[in-house]
Scaffold this motif. Structure first.
Motif, PDB file in Angstrom:
ATOM      1  N   ASN A 155     -30.632  -9.329   0.236  1.00  0.00           N
ATOM      2  CA  ASN A 155     -30.302 -10.007   1.490  1.00  0.00           C
ATOM      3  C   ASN A 155     -31.092 -11.308   1.511  1.00  0.00           C
ATOM      4  OD1 ASN A 155     -30.622  -9.176   5.059  1.00  0.00           O
ATOM      5  ND2 ASN A 155     -29.336 -10.661   4.058  1.00  0.00           N
ATOM      6  N   LEU A 200     -27.834  -1.738   6.500  1.00  0.00           N
ATOM      7  CA  LEU A 200     -28.712  -2.295   5.480  1.00  0.00           C
ATOM      8  C   LEU A 200     -30.030  -1.555   5.549  1.00  0.00           C
ATOM      9  CD1 LEU A 200     -28.150  -6.107   6.121  1.00  0.00           C
ATOM     10  CD2 LEU A 200     -26.881  -4.590   4.584  1.00  0.00           C
ATOM     11  N   LEU A 250     -24.441  -7.986  -5.302  1.00  0.00           N
ATOM     12  CA  LEU A 250     -24.100  -6.609  -4.949  1.00  0.00           C
ATOM     13  C   LEU A 250     -23.564  -5.847  -6.155  1.00  0.00           C
ATOM     14  CD1 LEU A 250     -22.406  -7.273  -1.492  1.00  0.00           C
ATOM     15  CD2 LEU A 250     -24.692  -6.344  -1.931  1.00  0.00           C
ATOM     16  N   LEU A 278     -25.557 -11.457   1.705  1.00  0.00           N
ATOM     17  CA  LEU A 278     -25.844 -10.464   0.677  1.00  0.00           C
ATOM     18  C   LEU A 278     -25.399 -11.049  -0.654  1.00  0.00           C
ATOM     19  CD1 LEU A 278     -24.456  -7.349   2.560  1.00  0.00           C
ATOM     20  CD2 LEU A 278     -26.856  -7.995   2.286  1.00  0.00           C
ATOM     21  N   VAL A 282     -26.948  -1.333   0.700  1.00  0.00           N
ATOM     22  CA  VAL A 282     -25.860  -1.574   1.653  1.00  0.00           C
ATOM     23  C   VAL A 282     -25.001  -0.324   1.707  1.00  0.00           C
ATOM     24  CG1 VAL A 282     -23.837  -2.997   2.159  1.00  0.00           C
ATOM     25  CG2 VAL A 282     -25.848  -4.017   1.053  1.00  0.00           C
TER      26      VAL A 282
END
Length: 153
Positions: A90, A133, A74, A71, A111
């Protein structure tokens, strides 16, 4: 002799510029986005492959053995005892024709972390034990729109 003076002047100028750049960099204000924290005494943590605890990490490796799923980017909108939510990407290796020659493909993802429980390694620390996810658009081949994984303890 003149070449030696010019060379010395260039070296001194380069040193002054480097010093100025370093001074400017260290005097810069902190970034606007909070940096990932390695502590989390009052809030749950996310435990990574190396058993490091983080709060609001920018990146997170999902496939610890080979790094073929991670990931990135974020951006956390929530982080607390009831769960955490982030938007990111991702990056998944398609492993075609095989993983070493594969291509990493990016998939937007939401997420969700939940299940804050005591961490066996440090019982005084609460850690998330489940990650979901959600792929709002395209997703890796063979993946469901929502994939849920247990996290390390």
């Amino acid at each position: 002799m003149r070449g030696s003076v010019v060379g010395t002047a260039v070296t001194l100028a380069a040193g002054a510029l480097l010093t100025a750049a370093m001074t400017t960099a260290t005097a810069s204000p902190p970034p606007t986005a909070p940096a990932p924290s390695r502590t989390g005494a009052s809030q749950p943590v996310l435990v990574d492959c190396l058993w490091q605890q983080t709060v609001r990490p920018d990146d997170f490796i999902l496939a610890c053995g080979d790094g073929n799923s991670r990931l990135t980017g974020l951006r956390w909108s929530e982080w607390g005892p009831d769960g955490a939510t982030a938007e990111g990407v991702n990056m998944v290796n398609d492993c075609k024709p095989y993983c070493a020659a594969g291509t990493f493909r990016s998939y937007p993802v939401t997420v969700r972390l939940d299940g804050a429980t005591s961490w066996k390694k440090h019982p005084e620390v609460q850690r998330y034990d489940r990650m979901s996810l959600t792929y709002p658009e395209d997703r890796p081949e063979g993946f469901k729109q929502v994939m849920t994984y247990p996290l390390w303890d």
